[in-house]
Design a protein around this motif. Structure first.
Motif, mmCIF file in Angstrom:
data_model
loop_
_atom_site.group_PDB
_atom_site.id
_atom_site.type_symbol
_atom_site.label_atom_id
_atom_site.label_comp_id
_atom_site.label_asym_id
_atom_site.label_seq_id
_atom_site.Cartn_x
_atom_site.Cartn_y
_atom_site.Cartn_z
ATOM 1 N N ILE A 188 13.606 7.057 -21.412
ATOM 2 C CA ILE A 188 12.967 7.703 -22.554
ATOM 3 C C ILE A 188 11.550 7.165 -22.656
ATOM 4 O O ILE A 188 11.331 5.954 -22.666
ATOM 5 C CB ILE A 188 13.746 7.439 -23.855
ATOM 6 N N GLU A 189 10.599 8.071 -22.707
ATOM 7 C CA GLU A 189 9.190 7.671 -22.733
ATOM 8 C C GLU A 189 8.452 8.466 -23.792
ATOM 9 O O GLU A 189 8.575 9.698 -23.866
ATOM 10 C CB GLU A 189 8.542 7.908 -21.361
ATOM 11 N N SER A 199 14.395 11.643 -19.365
ATOM 12 C CA SER A 199 14.745 11.887 -17.966
ATOM 13 C C SER A 199 16.172 11.400 -17.730
ATOM 14 O O SER A 199 16.531 10.298 -18.145
ATOM 15 C CB SER A 199 13.783 11.153 -17.024
ATOM 16 N N ILE A 200 16.974 12.228 -17.069
ATOM 17 C CA ILE A 200 18.353 11.883 -16.728
ATOM 18 C C ILE A 200 18.453 11.847 -15.203
ATOM 19 O O ILE A 200 18.271 12.868 -14.530
ATOM 20 C CB ILE A 200 19.343 12.884 -17.328
ATOM 21 N N TYR A 201 18.733 10.656 -14.661
ATOM 22 C CA TYR A 201 18.737 10.464 -13.211
ATOM 23 C C TYR A 201 20.110 10.809 -12.637
ATOM 24 O O TYR A 201 21.137 10.324 -13.117
ATOM 25 C CB TYR A 201 18.348 9.026 -12.880
ATOM 26 N N GLY A 202 20.087 11.653 -11.611
ATOM 27 C CA GLY A 202 21.326 12.202 -11.067
ATOM 28 C C GLY A 202 21.681 13.520 -11.730
ATOM 29 O O GLY A 202 22.718 14.106 -11.427
ATOM 30 N N VAL A 231 16.447 14.657 -10.718
ATOM 31 C CA VAL A 231 15.970 14.149 -12.014
ATOM 32 C C VAL A 231 15.801 15.337 -12.963
ATOM 33 O O VAL A 231 14.982 16.225 -12.728
ATOM 34 C CB VAL A 231 14.633 13.399 -11.886
ATOM 35 N N PHE A 232 16.602 15.353 -14.021
ATOM 36 C CA PHE A 232 16.509 16.378 -15.061
ATOM 37 C C PHE A 232 15.656 15.824 -16.196
ATOM 38 O O PHE A 232 15.813 14.669 -16.604
ATOM 39 C CB PHE A 232 17.897 16.727 -15.575
#
Length: 454
Positions: A188-189, A199-202, A231-232
């Motif tokens: 989270i940025e 961003s959700i990795y995977g 990366v979503f």
């Protein structure tokens, strides 16, 4: 200097190393600046590298270092071993067992977004007591060995198709919900004080529609993207002038980003009914810095905090104190106090110091510190008020990863009113009238912020 150096890994012998140019050691970094810690450039530092080959089969293989001079030949074992993971290795999947586990970009280095308990990660390596894991194919994270549990061989790799993003407005918050097939690592940025990304990795997007569900009064725009193949990402821009705090967690396998709605602010009484947590720095056995006549920082921090509490309550705020007496309070206990009270703002009150060897007559004054972009406007407002009303030197505003600036549920700012080791500022800081004046200046900065970002 001028010697020959090499290193060996198992049967890969005598890999050459080169001597680096002499440099001053810069181990001390203070207020964002690196300072030389050696009196002269350091010589005799060697560096070397070796690219692992497909044919290399290393398993806990030791590394040895050799230094050859005209008079001597020294060989030493390095405090490390090398293990190579073969290409056909079954993916190693782990699960986070400690809630909001610390994640770093390299062993012992800068922090990334902490991971909720139950998050699945794809482990790719280990150094010491930290595991490396994939964050998509573009990043990697490092997490402590004790914070995860390696799952049995054959556990599904950490990935998920993402078919929907749902928005729900509840009470004082808006919930962004992302259903997944398993809990994945996230980042989270805050892109600015008024924009945030998840961003959700995977995560692999199959999202074609995001309904606003009557949340458009708060959310100006939400965009879904797939910047990389695994990366979503969603970017949220609220209608408000700024973000007012957020939380994140999993409910089953649904990831939830909880954004606080802007508070209702009366321009004539902006602090009315606002919950503010004041954190007097240090306390108990934690003295903080100590002034020339022996008064500890903890005492001055508490005195100013009590005056600030009176000022805020006089103007309608609900004030929570992390301590009201001289006692020990842990750093994360302080954060918990602020979070449990659902605080809008967290102010940590301190006074500054310098490392040995630095000149307090040159480096002194008022300064403020923040971590999340949502806190920058308040940081600027308090700093401006301190400088105008206390007439101390403007020591500046700093982005700083501190325990009391990293909280994200409230807007968190750490204030350093003056320098304990500067005799002139110390004399002021120990004076009750100046302590009251300092509290008033912080209050005025907070009030101006609330009026501006109403």
């Amino acid at each position: 200097t001028g010697n020959k150096a090499s290193f060996s890994i198992g049967n890969r012998k005598d890999i050459p190393m080169v001597e680096l140019n002499p440099e001053y050691s810069k181990a001390d970094i203070v207020f964002g600046k690196a300072f030389d810690t050696s009196k002269s450039p350091v010589k005799g530092i060697y560096s070397g590298s070796y690219k692992i080959q497909e044919s290399d089969i290393f398993k806990d293989t030791p590394i040895s270092l050799k230094l050859i001079s005209e008079d001597d030949n020294i060989t030493e074992a390095a405090d490390a071993t090398v293990t190579v993971i073969p290409k056909n290795f079954t993916p190693m999947v782990a699960e986070v067992v400690k809630d909001y586990s610390i994640v770093r970009n390299a062993p012992g280095k800068s922090r990334l977004t902490p991971l909720p308990v139950g998050t699945r990660i794809n482990v790719t390596g280990r150094i010491g007591d930290e595991y490396r894991f994939k964050m998509g194919n573009i990043m990697e994270g490092w997490i402590l060995v004790n914070d995860i549990n390696i799952l049995p061989e054959g556990a599904p790799v950490a990935e998920s198709i993402i078919g929907s993003v749902n928005i729900e407005s509840v009470n004082d918050s808006v919930l962004i919900k992302v259903p997944l097939s398993q809990k994945l690592p996230v980042s989270i940025e805050q892109l600015s004080n008024s924009q945030i990304s998840l961003s959700i990795y995977g995560g692999i997007s199959d999202v074609s529609l995001i309904p606003y569900n009557n949340s458009e009064a708060f959310i100006k725009e939400i965009k879904s993207t797939q910047p990389f193949k695994d990366v979503f990402q969603i970017v949220i821009t609220p209608n408000a002038k700024q973000l007012w705090g957020y939380d994140y967690y999993y409910e089953d396998n649904t990831f939830i980003l909880k954004l606080r709605k802007p508070p209702l602010i009366d321009i004539n009484n902006p602090l009315k009914d606002k919950t503010i947590t004041i954190d007097p720095g240090h306390g108990g056995t934690e003295l903080g810095s100590v002034g020339p006549t022996g008064v500890p920082e903890k005492t001055i921090n508490l005195a100013i905090s009590k005056f600030l509490k009176q000022e805020l309550e006089k103007n309608g705020a609900k004030v929570i104190m992390t301590r009201e007496t001289d006692k020990n309070v842990g750093l994360y206990e302080r954060i918990k106090i602020a979070n449990d009270a659902n605080s809008l703002i967290l102010l940590s009150i301190h006074n500054n110091a310098l490392p040995d060897g630095r000149d307090p007559y040159k480096e002194h004054g008022s300064s403020t510190y923040y971590y999340h972009s949502q806190a920058l406007p308040l940081t600027k407002s308090i700093q401006k008020s301190l400088v105008q009303n206390l007439e101390l030197k403007d020591f500046g505003i700093f982005w700083d990863s501190l325990a009391l600036t990293r909280p994200h549920k409230p807007i968190a700012v750490l204030v350093e009113i003056g320098f304990m080791i500067n005799p002139d500022e110390y004399t002021l800081l120990t004076d009750q009238k100046f302590q009251e004046k300092s509290a008033k200046a912080i209050y005025m900065g907070l009030e101006d912020f609330l009026k501006t970002y109403k």
